[in-house]
Design an enzyme around this catalytic site. Structure first.
Site, short mmCIF file in Angstrom:
data_model
loop_
_atom_site.label_atom_id
_atom_site.label_comp_id
_atom_site.label_asym_id
_atom_site.label_seq_id
_atom_site.Cartn_x
_atom_site.Cartn_y
_atom_site.Cartn_z
N TYR A 1 0.98 1.32 -8.01
CA TYR A 1 0.05 0.79 -7.01
C TYR A 1 -1.33 0.54 -7.62
O TYR A 1 -1.88 -0.56 -7.53
CB TYR A 1 -0.07 1.75 -5.82
CG TYR A 1 -1.18 1.41 -4.86
CD1 TYR A 1 -1.13 0.24 -4.10
CD2 TYR A 1 -2.28 2.25 -4.70
CE1 TYR A 1 -2.16 -0.09 -3.22
CE2 TYR A 1 -3.31 1.94 -3.82
CZ TYR A 1 -3.24 0.77 -3.09
OH TYR A 1 -4.27 0.45 -2.23
N THR B 1 0.79 -1.24 0.00
CA THR B 1 0.00 0.00 0.00
C THR B 1 0.82 1.29 0.00
O THR B 1 0.24 2.38 0.03
CB THR B 1 -0.94 0.02 1.21
OG1 THR B 1 -0.18 -0.09 2.42
CG2 THR B 1 -1.96 -1.11 1.13
#
Length: 309
Positions: A134, A70
């Site tokens: 991401y 993350t």
């Protein structure tokens, strides 16, 4: 029903732990590292043999995958690991659960958007166009799950915070208490998500799946879950990070910090964040008969718990 939770030491995993205590289901909480004070089984979700063994030996019906890479900025220079955790691992979990005739409930993100300048709340069928590693790996993970043929529920969420770990709420509570001025971006708009509310939604979905499988009988694993699909979940309402920070400071009673709005380009970053990622929750509310709390109400509840500690 037996449920395996991955990434259980994170914000969402810890909120699910609390709710599991009141559930009739059996939960196994796993993470790559152990956490002091809670029972956690060590499990590497990139290790197919370990996951397969865990699922088989414990007769797991559902995996709730809260694990992910993350760190949005670091992902730009750590692409291999980010891809392994966010794209390859979900694919493997999906194939393991398909073989086990179970379901994979996977947590995704608003970062699958960002490349298109939407100015209306994002629905599940809008095409994702991520701007960084991401978001790209999370979108690939979604596609891998869908193409696997497993029973799945994918929940896209945004701006997650809780009483646990590091998050924007805790950071702003500290900074507005210790600084005289603070600049916060106002040109990124979305909706905060209290992890406790998301955990409640997940428990509701698990109950629905349990009821449906019980009605269909022991062979249900070979059938498709009628509510399978992608869903959005965040709290209700809309705000910028600046608005969010103002509200946090006010609720914390931090009156001596002057919070100033600024542009995103004043905080150089290797990846462009979604400028507008408000999520439309119509589908999940109608499908599972959910009532989603307004973001300021949930913020008040969470901060009250934080300040008790």
């Amino acid at each position: 029903m037996k449920i395996l939770v991955t990434g259980a030491n994170g914000q969402l995993g810890n909120e699910i732990r609390l709710r599991a205590k009141r559930s009739s289901n059996t939960f196994i909480f796993t993470d790559l590292v152990e956490q002091e004070g809670v029972e956690t089984v060590k499990l590497d979700i990139t290790d197919v043999e370990a996951v397969t063994k865990m699922v088989k030996e414990n007769e797991i019906d559902v995996i709730v995958n809260c694990a992910a890479y993350t760190n949005v900025d670091k992902a730009e220079t750590d692409e291999a690991l980010c891809h392994k955790l966010n794209a390859e691992a979900p694919k493997m979990l999906a194939h393991v659960m398909k073989k086990a005739k179970g379901m994979l409930l996977h947590i995704s993100t608003d970062y699958v958007f960002g490349g298109d300048s939407y100015n209306i709340p994002c629905t599940e069928d809008m095409k994702g166009k991520p701007t960084g590693v991401y978001g790209k790996t999370k979108l690939e993970g979604e596609k891998n799950i869908i193409s696997s043929g497993v029973n799945y529920v994918i929940i896209r969420t945004a701006w997650l915070y809780s009483e646990y770990g590091k998050n924007f709420v805790k950071t702003m509570m500290n900074l507005t208490a210790t600084r005289s001025t603070l600049n916060v971006v106002f040109d990124q708009v979305g909706t905060p998500t209290y992890a406790g509310d998301l955990a409640d939604a997940i428990m509701r979905i698990l109950l629905d799946y349990k009821i449906e499988t019980a009605e269909e009988g022991a062979s249900t694993g070979a059938k498709k879950y009628s509510k399978m699909g992608i869903y959005n979940y965040s709290n209700e309402g809309v705000c910028s990070w600046y608005d969010f920070a103002i509200k946090i400071a006010k609720k914390a009673g931090n009156k001596n910090c002057s919070i100033l709005p600024c542009h995103s380009d004043e905080f150089p970053s290797p990846v462009k964040r979604p400028p507008y990622s408000v999520l439309d929750k119509t589908k999940i509310k109608q499908t599972f008969d959910l009532k989603v709390p307004y973001w300021t109400s949930s913020l008040k509840k969470c901060m009250k718990n934080i300040m008790k500690k």
